[in-house]
Design a protein around this motif. Sequence first.
Motif, PDB file in Angstrom:
ATOM      1  N   PHE A 235       0.817  -1.222   0.000  1.00  0.00           N
ATOM      2  CA  PHE A 235       0.000   0.000   0.000  1.00  0.00           C
ATOM      3  C   PHE A 235       0.850   1.272   0.000  1.00  0.00           C
ATOM      4  CE2 PHE A 235      -2.655   3.282   2.003  1.00  0.00           C
ATOM      5  CZ  PHE A 235      -3.755   3.241   1.160  1.00  0.00           C
ATOM      6  N   ASP A 236       1.568   1.547   1.077  1.00  0.00           N
ATOM      7  CA  ASP A 236       2.241   2.838   1.222  1.00  0.00           C
ATOM      8  C   ASP A 236       3.303   3.072   0.150  1.00  0.00           C
ATOM      9  OD1 ASP A 236       1.339   3.759   4.216  1.00  0.00           O
ATOM     10  OD2 ASP A 236       1.587   1.604   4.083  1.00  0.00           O
ATOM     11  N   VAL A 237       4.196   2.098  -0.017  1.00  0.00           N
ATOM     12  CA  VAL A 237       5.299   2.295  -0.963  1.00  0.00           C
ATOM     13  C   VAL A 237       4.808   2.442  -2.399  1.00  0.00           C
ATOM     14  CG1 VAL A 237       7.340   1.201  -1.974  1.00  0.00           C
ATOM     15  CG2 VAL A 237       7.062   1.279   0.517  1.00  0.00           C
ATOM     16  N   PRO A 238       3.886   1.590  -2.909  1.00  0.00           N
ATOM     17  CA  PRO A 238       3.390   1.803  -4.279  1.00  0.00           C
ATOM     18  C   PRO A 238       2.758   3.174  -4.486  1.00  0.00           C
ATOM     19  CG  PRO A 238       2.805  -0.392  -3.533  1.00  0.00           C
ATOM     20  CD  PRO A 238       3.359   0.326  -2.338  1.00  0.00           C
ATOM     21  N   ILE A 239       2.030   3.684  -3.473  1.00  0.00           N
ATOM     22  CA  ILE A 239       1.426   5.014  -3.614  1.00  0.00           C
ATOM     23  C   ILE A 239       2.496   6.084  -3.705  1.00  0.00           C
ATOM     24  CG2 ILE A 239       0.129   6.779  -2.350  1.00  0.00           C
ATOM     25  CD1 ILE A 239      -1.773   4.602  -1.457  1.00  0.00           C
ATOM     26  N   ILE A 240       3.521   6.001  -2.837  1.00  0.00           N
ATOM     27  CA  ILE A 240       4.608   6.983  -2.893  1.00  0.00           C
ATOM     28  C   ILE A 240       5.323   6.907  -4.235  1.00  0.00           C
ATOM     29  CG2 ILE A 240       6.831   7.621  -1.888  1.00  0.00           C
ATOM     30  CD1 ILE A 240       5.724   6.694   0.822  1.00  0.00           C
ATOM     31  N   GLU A 241       5.593   5.700  -4.709  1.00  0.00           N
ATOM     32  CA  GLU A 241       6.277   5.551  -5.990  1.00  0.00           C
ATOM     33  C   GLU A 241       5.447   6.130  -7.135  1.00  0.00           C
ATOM     34  OE1 GLU A 241       7.255   1.416  -6.353  1.00  0.00           O
ATOM     35  OE2 GLU A 241       9.182   1.695  -5.344  1.00  0.00           O
ATOM     36  N   ASN A 242       4.123   5.914  -7.099  1.00  0.00           N
ATOM     37  CA  ASN A 242       3.260   6.500  -8.137  1.00  0.00           C
ATOM     38  C   ASN A 242       3.340   8.015  -8.152  1.00  0.00           C
ATOM     39  OD1 ASN A 242       2.266   4.108  -9.184  1.00  0.00           O
ATOM     40  ND2 ASN A 242       0.490   4.047  -7.821  1.00  0.00           N
ATOM     41  N   ARG A 243       3.344   8.612  -6.955  1.00  0.00           N
ATOM     42  CA  ARG A 243       3.396  10.078  -6.905  1.00  0.00           C
ATOM     43  C   ARG A 243       4.743  10.596  -7.401  1.00  0.00           C
ATOM     44  NH1 ARG A 243      -1.547  10.593  -7.376  1.00  0.00           N
ATOM     45  NH2 ARG A 243      -1.072  12.833  -7.402  1.00  0.00           N
ATOM     46  N   PHE A 244       5.815   9.851  -7.129  1.00  0.00           N
ATOM     47  CA  PHE A 244       7.127  10.246  -7.652  1.00  0.00           C
ATOM     48  C   PHE A 244       7.144  10.155  -9.173  1.00  0.00           C
ATOM     49  CE2 PHE A 244       8.672  10.413  -3.438  1.00  0.00           C
ATOM     50  CZ  PHE A 244       9.951  10.940  -3.456  1.00  0.00           C
ATOM     51  N   ILE A 245       6.574   9.082  -9.702  1.00  0.00           N
ATOM     52  CA  ILE A 245       6.557   8.907 -11.158  1.00  0.00           C
ATOM     53  C   ILE A 245       5.743  10.007 -11.821  1.00  0.00           C
ATOM     54  CG2 ILE A 245       5.723   7.401 -13.009  1.00  0.00           C
ATOM     55  CD1 ILE A 245       6.437   5.024 -11.147  1.00  0.00           C
ATOM     56  N   LEU A 246       4.572  10.344 -11.235  1.00  0.00           N
ATOM     57  CA  LEU A 246       3.752  11.414 -11.797  1.00  0.00           C
ATOM     58  C   LEU A 246       4.454  12.765 -11.721  1.00  0.00           C
ATOM     59  CD1 LEU A 246       0.262  10.358 -10.381  1.00  0.00           C
ATOM     60  CD2 LEU A 246       1.018  10.254 -12.761  1.00  0.00           C
ATOM     61  N   ALA A 247       5.351  12.915 -10.741  1.00  0.00           N
ATOM     62  CA  ALA A 247       6.138  14.150 -10.631  1.00  0.00           C
ATOM     63  C   ALA A 247       7.421  14.081 -11.465  1.00  0.00           C
ATOM     64  CB  ALA A 247       6.484  14.414  -9.169  1.00  0.00           C
ATOM     65  N   ARG A 248       7.533  13.015 -12.277  1.00  0.00           N
ATOM     66  CA  ARG A 248       8.692  12.826 -13.156  1.00  0.00           C
ATOM     67  C   ARG A 248      10.000  12.769 -12.376  1.00  0.00           C
ATOM     68  NH1 ARG A 248       7.148  16.831 -18.276  1.00  0.00           N
ATOM     69  NH2 ARG A 248       5.131  15.854 -18.723  1.00  0.00           N
ATOM     70  N   THR A 249       9.921  12.039 -11.273  1.00  0.00           N
ATOM     71  CA  THR A 249      11.097  11.858 -10.412  1.00  0.00           C
ATOM     72  C   THR A 249      11.288  10.363 -10.182  1.00  0.00           C
ATOM     73  OG1 THR A 249      10.592  13.946  -9.292  1.00  0.00           O
ATOM     74  CG2 THR A 249      12.122  12.442  -8.180  1.00  0.00           C
ATOM     75  N   VAL A 250      12.528   9.912 -10.177  1.00  0.00           N
ATOM     76  CA  VAL A 250      12.818   8.491  -9.975  1.00  0.00           C
ATOM     77  C   VAL A 250      12.426   8.089  -8.556  1.00  0.00           C
ATOM     78  CG1 VAL A 250      14.619   6.729  -9.939  1.00  0.00           C
ATOM     79  CG2 VAL A 250      14.706   8.567 -11.634  1.00  0.00           C
ATOM     80  N   PRO A 251      11.590   7.044  -8.387  1.00  0.00           N
ATOM     81  CA  PRO A 251      11.204   6.607  -7.032  1.00  0.00           C
ATOM     82  C   PRO A 251      12.427   6.155  -6.235  1.00  0.00           C
ATOM     83  CG  PRO A 251       9.767   5.631  -8.687  1.00  0.00           C
ATOM     84  CD  PRO A 251      10.904   6.276  -9.432  1.00  0.00           C
ATOM     85  N   PRO A 252      12.585   6.642  -5.004  1.00  0.00           N
ATOM     86  CA  PRO A 252      13.788   6.324  -4.231  1.00  0.00           C
ATOM     87  C   PRO A 252      13.688   5.077  -3.365  1.00  0.00           C
ATOM     88  CG  PRO A 252      12.519   7.984  -3.082  1.00  0.00           C
ATOM     89  CD  PRO A 252      11.732   7.635  -4.323  1.00  0.00           C
ATOM     90  N   LEU A 253      12.530   4.412  -3.323  1.00  0.00           N
ATOM     91  CA  LEU A 253      12.326   3.323  -2.372  1.00  0.00           C
ATOM     92  C   LEU A 253      12.428   1.940  -2.982  1.00  0.00           C
ATOM     93  CD1 LEU A 253       9.257   4.766  -0.416  1.00  0.00           C
ATOM     94  CD2 LEU A 253      11.689   5.032   0.102  1.00  0.00           C
ATOM     95  N   ARG A 254      12.468   1.876  -4.295  1.00  0.00           N
ATOM     96  CA  ARG A 254      12.314   0.597  -4.978  1.00  0.00           C
ATOM     97  C   ARG A 254      13.394  -0.413  -4.598  1.00  0.00           C
ATOM     98  NH1 ARG A 254      10.609   1.537 -10.941  1.00  0.00           N
ATOM     99  NH2 ARG A 254       8.780   2.264  -9.785  1.00  0.00           N
ATOM    100  N   GLU A 255      14.606   0.013  -4.411  1.00  0.00           N
ATOM    101  CA  GLU A 255      15.718  -0.903  -4.161  1.00  0.00           C
ATOM    102  C   GLU A 255      16.055  -1.062  -2.687  1.00  0.00           C
ATOM    103  OE1 GLU A 255      16.788  -2.672  -6.617  1.00  0.00           O
ATOM    104  OE2 GLU A 255      15.490  -1.561  -7.984  1.00  0.00           O
ATOM    105  N   LYS A 256      15.337  -0.388  -1.803  1.00  0.00           N
ATOM    106  CA  LYS A 256      15.670  -0.462  -0.376  1.00  0.00           C
ATOM    107  C   LYS A 256      15.137  -1.753   0.248  1.00  0.00           C
ATOM    108  CE  LYS A 256      16.051   4.439   0.763  1.00  0.00           C
ATOM    109  NZ  LYS A 256      17.501   4.355   1.023  1.00  0.00           N
TER     110      LYS A 256
END
Length: 421
Positions: A163-184
Amino acid sequence: MRDDLKRRLRELGVVKGVRALQTREGRADRAIEDLVSGRFHTTSRGQCFVAEARYPLDHEHGDLALSSFLELSPRTLAELEQDERVADVDLRSVCFLDTETTGLSGGTGTMAFIIGLGFFADGAFHLQQYFLRDPGDEPAMVEALKDSFPRFEALVSFNGRCFDVPIIENRFILARTVPPLREKAHVDLLHPARRLWRYAFSSCALTSLERKVLGVRRQQADVPSGVIPILYRDYLRTGDARDMQRVLYHNQVDILSLVTLAARLCRAYADPWQEEGVRRRRQMSGAEYYGLGRWYADARGSGEAERAYRTALKRSRNLGSEMRIRALRELAYLLKRDDRCGEAYAYWQQLSLEAGEGRDGILAHVELAKYYEWQTGELGRAAAWTRAAIEKVESWRPGPRRKEELGELRHRLARLKRKMG
């Protein structure tokens, strides 16, 4: 509107998303910055508000101090998640993550209007809650979080992986920014919590575990999770942040609970018997030891699983008849797999008495027939246990299950008769 003018308006506290743009002075004591401690974080894309709190390490949340997390072994945390990367993590570089969103279903249309981070630093536990005073502040929030996340080696959440991480990643992608949590590395406490407590409690929601396991009592300022999206929509409509103060409190307690829940889970998994004698600790129930036994059987092998099952059976008063039958069955199977059929025999006998005409009772009859046939060579006794099983199954209601079970048992009895000559 020119970009430099937008930036200057944001720095003055001008927001949109309410019926009329208002400055900070115009909103009086209803503005979030006047209700909670925090600061404005200025980025190249504007400002976002960050509520801040600091707790001493000896602060008790429920019946555990926050510092109890730092006393854990990273190896145990890695075993909970089954991720070897966590074993090398410095526990002071872990980020406890929880969000509050505009919807509970996820997806690209769901926005996280509070992203709460908890972490240890400078001899204390710090809480930073990034709050969207307005959806237009999201680019600034994304940039602020982009600068904050790299310092953390791992995440701890409760259902954050789904839930939380996919939502944050979506908002980063929509802001045209590389999601920072994917590899943690990410320790999601929901799954180990279910493994330990699903047989003990009807619900493994975080608020339920707070009451039943952690000893946490929320204040009246708290607000139910289900109404939080509605309260945020009301805030955007009116500009009145008083209910948002309650939502921030809810998020704050969630993050503090992640710390002590991680400590409680690791202690129970690493050595539940040591926890029994500690003052103020609630004793684990038979159902919890049963769940732990199943967990150990998958992750640690039969030795500790056997001890957990035996402890569950000793606590049969609070285990319940159904759970006791399960524990008898799992322990008997475990002993049989370890080629300790003589020891398993006693538990199959007990199971045959306690389970009656249920499926586990028939299973116990069949296992006793197998024991006499293959371990002692007493074919007459093997046939007697098979006949007893047939009599019990014949009392079942007609149906495919009864027909199938009777077919297998009669086939076994016929084979035993041929073997006896």
